[in-house]
Design a protein around this motif. Structure first.
Motif, mmCIF file in Angstrom:
data_model
loop_
_atom_site.group_PDB
_atom_site.id
_atom_site.type_symbol
_atom_site.label_atom_id
_atom_site.label_comp_id
_atom_site.label_asym_id
_atom_site.label_seq_id
_atom_site.Cartn_x
_atom_site.Cartn_y
_atom_site.Cartn_z
ATOM 1 N N SER A 210 0.834 -1.203 0.000
ATOM 2 C CA SER A 210 0.000 0.000 0.000
ATOM 3 C C SER A 210 0.867 1.251 0.000
ATOM 4 O O SER A 210 2.088 1.195 0.234
ATOM 5 N N ASP A 211 0.219 2.402 -0.224
ATOM 6 C CA ASP A 211 0.948 3.677 -0.139
ATOM 7 C C ASP A 211 1.573 3.853 1.243
ATOM 8 O O ASP A 211 2.720 4.280 1.374
ATOM 9 N N THR A 212 0.795 3.524 2.271
ATOM 10 C CA THR A 212 1.293 3.678 3.637
ATOM 11 C C THR A 212 2.517 2.797 3.878
ATOM 12 O O THR A 212 3.532 3.250 4.427
ATOM 13 N N GLN A 213 2.431 1.557 3.466
ATOM 14 C CA GLN A 213 3.550 0.634 3.669
ATOM 15 C C GLN A 213 4.786 1.108 2.920
ATOM 16 O O GLN A 213 5.904 1.071 3.465
ATOM 17 N N GLN A 215 5.576 4.230 1.890
ATOM 18 C CA GLN A 215 6.139 5.474 2.414
ATOM 19 C C GLN A 215 6.821 5.263 3.760
ATOM 20 O O GLN A 215 7.858 5.873 4.038
ATOM 21 N N LEU A 216 6.287 4.399 4.588
ATOM 22 C CA LEU A 216 6.951 4.104 5.859
ATOM 23 C C LEU A 216 8.271 3.370 5.636
ATOM 24 O O LEU A 216 9.250 3.602 6.363
ATOM 25 N N TRP A 219 10.792 6.138 4.258
ATOM 26 C CA TRP A 219 10.330 7.317 4.981
ATOM 27 C C TRP A 219 11.181 8.559 4.771
ATOM 28 O O TRP A 219 10.685 9.678 4.848
ATOM 29 N N LEU A 399 -4.481 7.398 9.088
ATOM 30 C CA LEU A 399 -3.381 6.553 8.626
ATOM 31 C C LEU A 399 -3.776 5.092 8.754
ATOM 32 O O LEU A 399 -3.996 4.581 9.847
ATOM 33 N N ASP A 400 -3.866 4.421 7.610
ATOM 34 C CA ASP A 400 -4.281 3.022 7.536
ATOM 35 C C ASP A 400 -3.145 2.218 6.913
ATOM 36 O O ASP A 400 -2.628 2.577 5.850
ATOM 37 N N TRP A 401 -2.742 1.133 7.575
ATOM 38 C CA TRP A 401 -1.645 0.308 7.090
ATOM 39 C C TRP A 401 -1.857 -0.136 5.646
ATOM 40 O O TRP A 401 -0.916 -0.198 4.858
ATOM 41 N N LEU A 405 -2.463 7.055 0.237
ATOM 42 C CA LEU A 405 -1.999 8.375 0.642
ATOM 43 C C LEU A 405 -1.895 9.246 -0.600
ATOM 44 O O LEU A 405 -1.783 8.731 -1.716
#
Length: 419
Positions: A210-213, A215-216, A219, A399-401, A405
């Motif tokens: 995902s986008d969240t995964q 970008q983290l 980072w 913010l969802d894992w 984003l």
């Protein structure tokens, strides 16, 4: 915030633990680590190395493999100082909450990506934990205000917050600032500071994340997580200059750009900022990460009677008079300074006089933000605006894992708005 209060919170000397006998010198300090990447691993290694009667008992990261690697490495190095049961390894975006709610944890080391530092530290202080938080303290004005709340909460609860600004505990930095305070270079006229290096790490996006995964995992390249190079890395030099000047700057005016970054990186390659401190003292500041370019990292302070050179890393400090004659010098070890911040923290806890320095580092972090915003927008930015008026809040509201984003958006001066 009044100018008097700003000065009062930035002029303090190196914040060492208080002298005197400990209230409980034999007390074991049990540590939880939040963020098990390179900096988190370095922080826990420094703490376990320099301190007696400390024990790592809990860990959290979004990636279990990072916890396991750090645990294996620390177990080999430190033996009985490491005792992390499988039930105390916590994974995921909310894993840190399990560390904060663990009654066995006295002290948390926070080495999550910088965008999380304000909220993680505030929640830790509310949970009654002592805290070591890596730099920068914040990446936007909204985070700065959370830092001030966390600082006040720690003072109220009498819990410690020490930050990863190791130069404030490096002997040649402390010595140089003392020399400047004692008049060795006369009145400070102006200064120059550079944090210029080559490239920085970048991770390609993996299939199916995902986008969240993504970008983290990557980072450093997203402003909401790292704040760009000026916040994440060059804040060390900015913190040194705030310390030397005994104040935060009144205004920032700057420029910069991007030439070599990957397409989906929000980072700029370089920034050049003129910070104006009280008394019309100008700091010419530059940071840069461009492969193949000449590196230069250090600080020069020009005075009416002489010039002070404070080098980065372990390069030492020296002062010359106006004729170029060396009148003072001191060596220093950055490796020792990294450890000293952890010793001071633990010593202060045991002495019942916990160090609380989150406001100072938040001010330096916001000074970096102030420069970034000035460069990104092409506008002059004042401390009053960025600390009191700005509504800039980069942290995602939800913010969802597994969530989406916004697409990465690189700042364009003249188009990027001052918020």
């Amino acid at each position: 915030m009044s100018a008097a209060l700003i000065t009062a919170t930035t002029t303090s000397r190196c914040l060492h633990a208080a002298d005197g006998a400990s209230d409980d010198p034999g007390r074991e300090i049990r540590i939880g680590l939040i963020g098990c990447g390179g900096r988190g691993t370095g922080a826990i290694n420094d703490s376990l190395t320099i301190n007696d009667k400390v024990r790592l008992v809990a860990m959290a990261d979004i990636d279990r493999s990072k916890c396991e690697r750090t645990l294996a490495g620390m177990s080999r190095r430190h033996g009985s100082k490491v005792d992390v049961k499988p039930s105390r390894i916590h994974v995921g975006l909310d894993g840190y909450k399990e560390v904060l709610s663990d009654p066995e944890v006295d002290l948390v080391l926070i080495a999550s990506p910088p965008g999380f530092h304000p909220s993680h530290t505030l929640q830790a202080t509310r949970a009654g934990k002592h805290v070591f938080c890596e730099k920068p303290s914040c990446v936007d004005p909204a985070g700065y205000r959370i830092c001030l709340e966390a600082h006040a909460e720690a003072v109220r609860r009498q819990t410690a917050i020490v930050t990863g600004t190791q130069y404030r505990r490096q002997v040649n930095y402390v010595g140089a600032v003392e020399q400047i305070r004692d008049g060795a270079i006369g009145e400070i006229i102006g200064a120059q500071s550079r944090y210029c290096s080559n490239g920085i790490w970048y991770k390609n996006r993996k299939e199916g994340v995902s986008d969240t995964q993504y970008q983290l995992d990557n980072w450093m390249h997203f402003t909401w997580l790292a704040g760009d190079q000026i916040c994440e890395q060059a804040v060390h030099n900015i913190d040194t200059m705030n310390w030397v000047m005994g104040a935060v700057p009144q205004t920032a005016f700057g420029s910069g750009g991007r030439f070599t970054r990957p397409d989906d990186s929000e980072m700029w390659d370089s920034m050049s900022i003129d910070y104006v401190y009280p008394g019309d003292r100008v700091l010419s500041f530059m940071c840069r990460q461009i492969p193949g370019t000449k590196g230069d990292n250090g600080n020069v302070i020009y005075g009416s009677k002489g010039i002070a050179f404070i080098g980065a890393g372990s390069s030492g400090s020296r002062i010359v008079d106006r004729d170029g004659n060396e009148i003072w010098s001191m060596k220093g070890s950055i490796a020792d300074a990294y450890k000293q911040e952890h010793k001071d923290l633990v010593d202060s806890i045991r002495a019942g006089q916990p160090i609380v320095e989150f406001r100072q580092t938040a001010e330096s972090s916001l000074t970096a933000v102030m420069g970034r915003v000035a460069a990104y927008t092409g506008q002059e930015v004042s401390w009053e605006f960025v600390s009191e008026q700005s509504k800039l809040d980069l942290f995602p509201p939800h913010l969802d894992w597994n969530g989406d984003l916004p697409e990465p958006a690189c700042a364009v001066p003249g188009k990027t708005k001052l918020i």
